[in-house]
Design a protein around this motif. Structure first.
Motif, PDB file in Angstrom:
ATOM      1  N   ILE A  93      -5.547 -29.100  -2.056  1.00 22.05           N
ATOM      2  CA  ILE A  93      -6.788 -29.774  -2.471  1.00 22.05           C
ATOM      3  C   ILE A  93      -6.493 -31.237  -2.819  1.00 22.05           C
ATOM      4  N   ILE A  94      -5.366 -31.461  -3.503  1.00 24.01           N
ATOM      5  CA  ILE A  94      -4.981 -32.840  -3.859  1.00 24.01           C
ATOM      6  C   ILE A  94      -4.697 -33.643  -2.586  1.00 24.01           C
ATOM      7  N   ILE A  95      -4.028 -33.015  -1.608  1.00 24.40           N
ATOM      8  CA  ILE A  95      -3.752 -33.723  -0.348  1.00 24.40           C
ATOM      9  C   ILE A  95      -5.062 -34.106   0.345  1.00 24.40           C
ATOM     10  N   HIS A  96      -6.023 -33.202   0.379  1.00 24.66           N
ATOM     11  CA  HIS A  96      -7.321 -33.541   0.975  1.00 24.66           C
ATOM     12  C   HIS A  96      -7.970 -34.707   0.232  1.00 24.66           C
ATOM     13  N   THR A  97      -7.824 -34.727  -1.086  1.00 19.31           N
ATOM     14  CA  THR A  97      -8.413 -35.816  -1.882  1.00 19.31           C
ATOM     15  C   THR A  97      -7.698 -37.134  -1.589  1.00 19.31           C
ATOM     16  N   ILE A  98      -6.374 -37.083  -1.411  1.00 19.27           N
ATOM     17  CA  ILE A  98      -5.616 -38.288  -1.038  1.00 19.27           C
ATOM     18  C   ILE A  98      -6.060 -38.765   0.348  1.00 19.27           C
ATOM     19  N   LEU A  99      -6.232 -37.835   1.282  1.00 18.39           N
ATOM     20  CA  LEU A  99      -6.672 -38.195   2.635  1.00 18.39           C
ATOM     21  C   LEU A  99      -8.077 -38.815   2.619  1.00 18.39           C
ATOM     22  N   GLN A 100      -8.895 -38.377   1.685  1.00 22.76           N
ATOM     23  CA  GLN A 100     -10.251 -38.938   1.556  1.00 22.76           C
ATOM     24  C   GLN A 100     -10.215 -40.367   1.001  1.00 22.76           C
ATOM     25  N   ASN A 101      -9.300 -40.591   0.046  1.00 18.32           N
ATOM     26  CA  ASN A 101      -9.320 -41.853  -0.706  1.00 18.32           C
ATOM     27  C   ASN A 101      -8.195 -42.833  -0.356  1.00 18.32           C
ATOM     28  N   HIS A 102      -7.045 -42.312   0.044  1.00 17.56           N
ATOM     29  CA  HIS A 102      -5.893 -43.181   0.338  1.00 17.56           C
ATOM     30  C   HIS A 102      -5.183 -42.724   1.617  1.00 17.56           C
ATOM     31  N   PRO A 103      -5.894 -42.620   2.747  1.00 16.09           N
ATOM     32  CA  PRO A 103      -5.271 -42.082   3.963  1.00 16.09           C
ATOM     33  C   PRO A 103      -4.063 -42.886   4.441  1.00 16.09           C
ATOM     34  N   LYS A 107       1.650 -39.959   6.232  1.00 23.15           N
ATOM     35  CA  LYS A 107       2.130 -39.894   7.625  1.00 23.15           C
ATOM     36  C   LYS A 107       1.660 -38.615   8.285  1.00 23.15           C
ATOM     37  N   SER A 108       1.855 -37.513   7.586  1.00 23.47           N
ATOM     38  CA  SER A 108       1.405 -36.208   8.068  1.00 23.47           C
ATOM     39  C   SER A 108       1.320 -35.302   6.851  1.00 23.47           C
ATOM     40  N   ALA A 109       0.683 -34.154   7.020  1.00 28.88           N
ATOM     41  CA  ALA A 109       0.512 -33.255   5.873  1.00 28.88           C
ATOM     42  C   ALA A 109       0.658 -31.803   6.293  1.00 28.88           C
ATOM     43  N   VAL A 110       1.378 -31.049   5.477  1.00 29.67           N
ATOM     44  CA  VAL A 110       1.496 -29.598   5.637  1.00 29.67           C
ATOM     45  C   VAL A 110       0.777 -28.976   4.442  1.00 29.67           C
ATOM     46  N   LYS A 189     -15.215 -32.442   2.918  1.00 27.57           N
ATOM     47  CA  LYS A 189     -16.357 -33.102   3.562  1.00 27.57           C
ATOM     48  C   LYS A 189     -15.918 -34.443   4.144  1.00 27.57           C
ATOM     49  N   PHE A 190     -16.304 -34.711   5.368  1.00 23.44           N
ATOM     50  CA  PHE A 190     -16.008 -35.984   6.057  1.00 23.44           C
ATOM     51  C   PHE A 190     -14.515 -36.250   6.236  1.00 23.44           C
ATOM     52  N   LEU A 191     -13.685 -35.205   6.004  1.00 26.96           N
ATOM     53  CA  LEU A 191     -12.232 -35.411   6.111  1.00 26.96           C
ATOM     54  C   LEU A 191     -11.832 -35.816   7.525  1.00 26.96           C
ATOM     55  N   GLU A 192     -12.466 -35.201   8.520  1.00 28.55           N
ATOM     56  CA  GLU A 192     -12.112 -35.510   9.912  1.00 28.55           C
ATOM     57  C   GLU A 192     -12.282 -36.990  10.216  1.00 28.55           C
ATOM     58  N   GLN A 193     -13.365 -37.594   9.683  1.00 30.15           N
ATOM     59  CA  GLN A 193     -13.592 -39.024   9.932  1.00 30.15           C
ATOM     60  C   GLN A 193     -12.643 -39.892   9.099  1.00 30.15           C
ATOM     61  N   LYS A 194     -12.497 -39.543   7.811  1.00 30.42           N
ATOM     62  CA  LYS A 194     -11.721 -40.405   6.909  1.00 30.42           C
ATOM     63  C   LYS A 194     -10.222 -40.350   7.199  1.00 30.42           C
ATOM     64  N   ALA A 195      -9.748 -39.204   7.692  1.00 32.01           N
ATOM     65  CA  ALA A 195      -8.303 -39.053   7.945  1.00 32.01           C
ATOM     66  C   ALA A 195      -8.023 -38.953   9.437  1.00 32.01           C
ATOM     67  N   LYS A 196      -8.882 -39.543  10.230  1.00 30.31           N
ATOM     68  CA  LYS A 196      -8.750 -39.445  11.699  1.00 30.31           C
ATOM     69  C   LYS A 196      -7.384 -39.950  12.153  1.00 30.31           C
ATOM     70  N   GLY A 197      -6.749 -39.151  13.004  1.00 28.07           N
ATOM     71  CA  GLY A 197      -5.455 -39.569  13.547  1.00 28.07           C
ATOM     72  C   GLY A 197      -4.257 -39.170  12.698  1.00 28.07           C
ATOM     73  N   ILE A 198      -4.504 -38.621  11.498  1.00 28.59           N
ATOM     74  CA  ILE A 198      -3.385 -38.175  10.650  1.00 28.59           C
ATOM     75  C   ILE A 198      -3.179 -36.680  10.899  1.00 28.59           C
ATOM     76  N   PRO A 199      -2.020 -36.304  11.482  1.00 33.21           N
ATOM     77  CA  PRO A 199      -1.813 -34.894  11.819  1.00 33.21           C
ATOM     78  C   PRO A 199      -1.658 -34.006  10.588  1.00 33.21           C
ATOM     79  N   ARG A 200      -2.292 -32.827  10.652  1.00 34.84           N
ATOM     80  CA  ARG A 200      -2.232 -31.876   9.545  1.00 34.84           C
ATOM     81  C   ARG A 200      -1.905 -30.486  10.082  1.00 34.84           C
ATOM     82  N   LEU A 201      -0.945 -29.840   9.440  1.00 39.65           N
ATOM     83  CA  LEU A 201      -0.603 -28.461   9.766  1.00 39.65           C
ATOM     84  C   LEU A 201      -1.019 -27.572   8.598  1.00 39.65           C
ATOM     85  N   TYR A 202      -1.844 -26.580   8.890  1.00 44.02           N
ATOM     86  CA  TYR A 202      -2.272 -25.625   7.868  1.00 44.02           C
ATOM     87  C   TYR A 202      -1.527 -24.312   8.098  1.00 44.02           C
ATOM     88  N   ILE A 203      -0.914 -23.796   7.033  1.00 44.82           N
ATOM     89  CA  ILE A 203      -0.214 -22.514   7.109  1.00 44.82           C
ATOM     90  C   ILE A 203      -0.834 -21.592   6.057  1.00 44.82           C
TER      91      ILE A 203
END
Length: 264
Positions: A93-103, A107-110, A189-203
């Motif tokens: 959740i914190i990573i999503h918040t960082i991607l929203q506010n400080h993308p 570099k990438s996120a797991v 919400k709006f993560l796809e637009q705000k963090a566009k181009g930043i690769p994310r792996l969900y496990i």
């Protein structure tokens, strides 16, 4: 400043570890050896955990954005412009918040055991916790949630690690996190637009029964997201399936690193 532990070994790139609620960086004990072979690692203790500032210590209302700002501030103080992020549960959740506010710092996120929104059942549980929080010892609440999230016998190890670490958490700190957990829906919400181009792996684990279905729906059309589902595995997939988690996350991190690794 957030308390943190740095494992530096002359590698060029950094991984930032973000733990779950009530946990601390010890929840990554199965990842540290594998990660530090190839990266510098910064394990952060979120507010209210370890010796980090408490949620009540800030001059502004405690929020997920405040925590994201604190992580950015810590990296700036360490003169790190960009890092890979690995988070579990609340850490996702914190990573999503960082991607929203400080993308720009990612570099990438797991993201393990990711929570994008609460189902009616999990909302009911949180509201129940909210109603009884003034009369219930906070560790009862925490144990209750741990059992609901990780009910099976194969979840026992992960459940006991989290409960053991949560005993170090003060009541006020746990309840402060519970309060802002309700805002989780906004973090995707709006993560796809705000963090566009930043690769994310969900496990996630196949048995992560509260959060897996909403996550699948939310990632369905996300071009930058890849989802791996681990069989016979619950919410805390980095502990329950440490080997598989390490293999998948390191493969992904290597793909998104700017220097050549020698696979061990």
């Amino acid at each position: 400043m957030l308390e943190h532990i740095i494992y530096e070994n002359d590698k060029k790139e950094y991984i930032v570890l973000l733990h779950g609620i009530g946990g601390n960086s010890r929840v990554f004990f199965k990842q540290l050896k594998a990660y530090t072979k190839e990266y510098n690692v910064i394990a952060i203790h979120l507010p209210g955990h370890g010796k980090s500032a408490k949620p009540q210590d800030y001059n502004e209302p405690f929020s997920l954005k405040l925590v994201a700002d604190e992580v950015k501030r810590l990296l700036a103080s360490l003169k790190i412009d960009k890092a890979h992020f690995v988070g579990i549960s609340l850490g996702s959740i914190i990573i999503h918040t960082i991607l929203q506010n400080h993308p720009s710092i990612v570099k990438s996120a797991v993201l393990g055991g990711t929570i994008t929104r609460f189902t009616p059942l999990s909302k009911l549980l949180i509201n129940l916790g909210d109603l009884t929080k003034d009369v219930t010892p906070h560790m009862w609440l925490y144990r209750f949630f741990a059992w609901i999230m990780m009910p099976k016998s194969n979840h026992k190890n992960a459940r006991s690690v989290f409960i053991k670490e949560a005993k170090k958490l003060r009541r006020d700190d746990l309840l402060a996190w519970f309060r802002i957990a309700k805002t989780v829906d906004k973090t995707h919400k709006f993560l796809e637009q705000k963090a566009k181009g930043i690769p994310r792996l969900y496990i996630s684990g196949r048995e992560d029964h509260l959060f897996l279905d909403p996550l699948k729906k939310d990632l369905a059309n996300d071009q930058d997201a890849e989802l791996i589902v681990l069989e016979q595995c619950g919410h805390v997939c980095n502990i329950e399936k440490g080997k598989e988690f390490n293999q998948a996350s390191l493969r992904f991190l290597r793909q998104n690193s700017h220097h050549i690794h020698h696979a061990s």
